[in-house]
Write an enzyme that holds these catalytic residues in place. Structure first.
Site, mmCIF file in Angstrom:
data_model
loop_
_atom_site.group_PDB
_atom_site.id
_atom_site.type_symbol
_atom_site.label_atom_id
_atom_site.label_comp_id
_atom_site.label_asym_id
_atom_site.label_seq_id
_atom_site.Cartn_x
_atom_site.Cartn_y
_atom_site.Cartn_z
ATOM 1 N N CYS A 117 1.113 -1.275 -0.036
ATOM 2 C CA CYS A 117 0.316 0.138 0.528
ATOM 3 C C CYS A 117 1.230 1.291 0.271
ATOM 4 O O CYS A 117 0.591 2.222 -0.344
ATOM 5 C CB CYS A 117 -1.186 -0.085 0.833
ATOM 6 S SG CYS A 117 -1.911 -1.732 1.142
ATOM 7 N N HIS A 259 -3.838 6.967 3.289
ATOM 8 C CA HIS A 259 -3.850 5.307 2.802
ATOM 9 C C HIS A 259 -5.203 5.118 3.882
ATOM 10 O O HIS A 259 -5.563 5.376 4.954
ATOM 11 C CB HIS A 259 -2.435 4.057 2.974
ATOM 12 C CG HIS A 259 -3.317 2.849 2.814
ATOM 13 N ND1 HIS A 259 -3.772 2.217 1.424
ATOM 14 C CD2 HIS A 259 -3.735 1.751 3.668
ATOM 15 C CE1 HIS A 259 -4.225 1.260 1.610
ATOM 16 N NE2 HIS A 259 -3.777 0.582 2.764
ATOM 17 N N ASN A 289 -10.453 -0.060 1.262
ATOM 18 C CA ASN A 289 -8.596 -0.675 1.161
ATOM 19 C C ASN A 289 -8.106 -1.317 -0.337
ATOM 20 O O ASN A 289 -8.922 -2.303 -0.231
ATOM 21 C CB ASN A 289 -7.934 -1.141 2.271
ATOM 22 C CG ASN A 289 -6.709 -1.284 2.410
ATOM 23 O OD1 ASN A 289 -6.220 -0.555 0.977
ATOM 24 N ND2 ASN A 289 -6.124 -1.539 3.481
HETATM 25 N N1 COA Z 1 -17.759 -8.707 11.437
HETATM 26 C C1 COA Z 1 -18.430 -9.372 12.985
HETATM 27 N N2 COA Z 1 -16.870 -9.626 14.294
HETATM 28 C C2 COA Z 1 -15.434 -9.874 13.503
HETATM 29 C C3 COA Z 1 -15.363 -9.423 12.565
HETATM 30 C C4 COA Z 1 -16.270 -8.866 11.273
HETATM 31 N N3 COA Z 1 -16.118 -8.554 9.987
HETATM 32 N N4 COA Z 1 -14.482 -9.715 12.091
HETATM 33 C C5 COA Z 1 -13.223 -10.203 13.368
HETATM 34 N N5 COA Z 1 -14.816 -10.354 14.302
HETATM 35 C C6 COA Z 1 -13.958 -10.087 15.753
HETATM 36 C C7 COA Z 1 -13.568 -11.060 15.983
HETATM 37 O O1 COA Z 1 -13.215 -12.584 15.622
HETATM 38 C C8 COA Z 1 -12.887 -10.061 17.668
HETATM 39 O O2 COA Z 1 -14.565 -11.714 18.137
HETATM 40 P P1 COA Z 1 -14.034 -11.687 19.325
HETATM 41 O O3 COA Z 1 -13.409 -11.103 20.644
HETATM 42 O O4 COA Z 1 -15.270 -12.881 19.683
HETATM 43 O O5 COA Z 1 -12.703 -12.572 19.301
HETATM 44 C C9 COA Z 1 -13.786 -9.028 17.573
HETATM 45 O O6 COA Z 1 -14.861 -9.237 16.364
HETATM 46 C C10 COA Z 1 -12.673 -8.258 17.752
HETATM 47 O O7 COA Z 1 -11.949 -8.116 17.173
HETATM 48 P P2 COA Z 1 -10.867 -6.960 16.679
HETATM 49 O O8 COA Z 1 -9.637 -8.367 15.446
HETATM 50 O O9 COA Z 1 -9.979 -7.051 17.688
HETATM 51 O O10 COA Z 1 -11.350 -6.783 16.164
HETATM 52 P P3 COA Z 1 -10.614 -4.931 15.720
HETATM 53 O O11 COA Z 1 -11.561 -3.794 16.255
HETATM 54 O O12 COA Z 1 -9.271 -4.807 16.497
HETATM 55 O O13 COA Z 1 -11.315 -4.917 14.356
HETATM 56 C C11 COA Z 1 -10.047 -4.515 11.827
HETATM 57 C C12 COA Z 1 -10.365 -5.354 13.221
HETATM 58 C C13 COA Z 1 -9.455 -5.731 10.969
HETATM 59 C C14 COA Z 1 -10.909 -4.281 11.343
HETATM 60 C C15 COA Z 1 -9.193 -4.142 12.627
HETATM 61 O O14 COA Z 1 -8.207 -4.571 13.160
HETATM 62 C C16 COA Z 1 -8.155 -3.491 11.446
HETATM 63 O O15 COA Z 1 -8.274 -2.301 10.687
HETATM 64 N N6 COA Z 1 -6.742 -3.833 11.660
HETATM 65 C C17 COA Z 1 -5.644 -2.973 10.212
HETATM 66 C C18 COA Z 1 -5.837 -3.794 9.100
HETATM 67 C C19 COA Z 1 -4.856 -2.971 7.931
HETATM 68 O O16 COA Z 1 -5.079 -1.289 8.053
HETATM 69 N N7 COA Z 1 -5.030 -3.286 6.849
HETATM 70 C C20 COA Z 1 -4.101 -3.492 5.835
HETATM 71 C C21 COA Z 1 -2.809 -3.076 5.282
HETATM 72 S S1 COA Z 1 -2.671 -2.531 4.489
#
Ligand code: COA
Length: 332
Positions: A117, A259, A289
């Site tokens: 990215c 980004h 994204n």
């Molecule tokens: N729908 C519902 N629940 C979901 C889910 C979805 N699509 N994806 C994950 N969950 C759940 C998980 O299983 C977890 O459940 P648990 O607590 O029972 O284990 C809960 O939601 C929280 O998960 P978590 O990973 O802590 O959520 P988060 O607030 O960190 O959000 C992302 C997840 C991926 C949205 C976030 O971490 C993120 O944006 N990270 C950066 C990603 C990124 O920028 N990637 C590209 C880089 S170029």
């Protein structure tokens, strides 16, 4: 002739996203998620997904044609194609050669680079360096990805995040410093974090095998929380460092284009820089994204919205798999 100082001018920008819109509600039909969860955790409402027969180079060519048209030059005037992608049409040769062929260009050098990215910021640095060496006059920088091809549509923690798209910029040599568009670029990478966002199989480390496919290792894997934490830290640091290096503050910037990975990450950078939300470009709600193309698609949306004036300054900052990161200050 060779000791003239040459500057780099942005001559034209173009972006392309595929027609097919996939909403959060559409995703609820294939994984256990909700529109509310996706919107509150990421800011994404919908994304564009390429057709099955549309390759990364197809997306890139659409963006490239628009950039060339906006640059008001002929495609034949391009003397180098540089493509930032992590979803090349095939493992080799480079996606750039397919773009060259589809644009009907011949003989000019073409190569790809892989910084995920951070494609825009790395690409600008490569292009302006080559222009500074007086090697090329009109460089076509294209950033594009068909992430849907490497997304695991059974993994709700990743498949909700990504979309397909491409962006292109024509960067040209100029002797006139007034026309210089690239005030500065700052790049970095840290291989210690290489495993937190990765496509594990299909390379020399783990060639594709029945096992690798059964274990779904040909899809991208991500440790979301780790990536989130690093993204906020690295983009924030990089944005502040480039401003300080150039004796500027966020007040000197007209728009911040980060980004587009997660609205909460974008807002954390906004808060750290202390800029009002009107100055921050957000497209993640519509496109998700889109990897390397996300910053170009966002800048293109500012141009289309008539927000960019002559002299407008944009601070663009990104991070991606690697981890890589980069920032650039652009003047229009
Ligand atoms: N729908 C519902 N629940 C979901 C889910 C979805 N699509 N994806 C994950 N969950 C759940 C998980 O299983 C977890 O459940 P648990 O607590 O029972 O284990 C809960 O939601 C929280 O998960 P978590 O990973 O802590 O959520 P988060 O607030 O960190 O959000 C992302 C997840 C991926 C949205 C976030 O971490 C993120 O944006 N990270 C950066 C990603 C990124 O920028 N990637 C590209 C880089 S170029």
């Amino acid at each position: 002739m060779k000791n003239r100082k040459l500057f780099t001018k942005i001559l034209g920008i173009g972006a392309y996203v595929p027609e097919k819109i996939v909403t959060n509600d559409d995703l609820c039909k294939i994984v256990d998620t909700t529109d509310e969860w996706i919107q509150t955790r990421t800011g994404i409402r919908e994304r564009r997904i390429a057709a099955a027969d549309q390759t990364t180079s197809d997306l890139c060519v659409c963006a490239a044609r628009r950039a060339i048209e906006n640059a008001k030059i002929a495609a034949d005037d391009i003397d180098l194609i540089l493509t930032g992608t992590i979803t090349s049409d095939v493992a080799f040769p480079a996606t750039s050669v397919f773009i060259q062929r589809k644009l009907g260009l011949k003989d000019i050098p073409c190569f790809d680079y892989n910084v995920a990215c951070s494609g825009l910021q790395y690409g600008i640095e490569i292009a302006r360096s080559l222009i500074g060496l007086q090697s090329y006059k009109n460089i076509l920088l294209v950033c594009g990805d068909k992430l849907s091809a490497v997304t695991d549509w059974q993994d709700r923690s990743t498949c909700i995040l990504f979309g397909d798209g491409a962006g292109a910029i024509v960067l040209s040599a100029t002797e006139n410093e007034e026309e210089n568009s690239i005030i500065d670029v700052l790049l970095g990478a840290d291989g210690e974090h290489s495993e937190i966002l990765i496509l594990p199989a299909g390379g020399s480390r783990e060639p594709t095998s029945r096992e690798s496919v059964n274990e779904r290792k040909h899809f991208l894997k991500m440790s979301g929380r780790d990536v989130f934490r690093e993204a906020v830290k690295l983009m924030g640091n990089c944005a502040q460092e480039i401003l300080e290096k150039n004796g500027m503050s966020a007040n000197d910037i007209d728009f911040v284009v980060t980004h587009q990975a997660n609205w909460r990450i974008i807002d954390a950078i906004r808060e750290r820089l202390g800029v009002p939300s009107e100055k921050v470009c957000v497209t993640i709600d519509k496109y998700g994204n889109t990897s390397a193309s996300s910053c170009i698609i966002a800048i293109d949306s500012l141009i289309k919205g008539n927000k960019i004036m002559k002299g407008s300054k944009i601070l663009t900052v990104s991070f991606g798999a690697g981890l890589t990161w980069g920032a650039a200050i652009l003047k229009f």
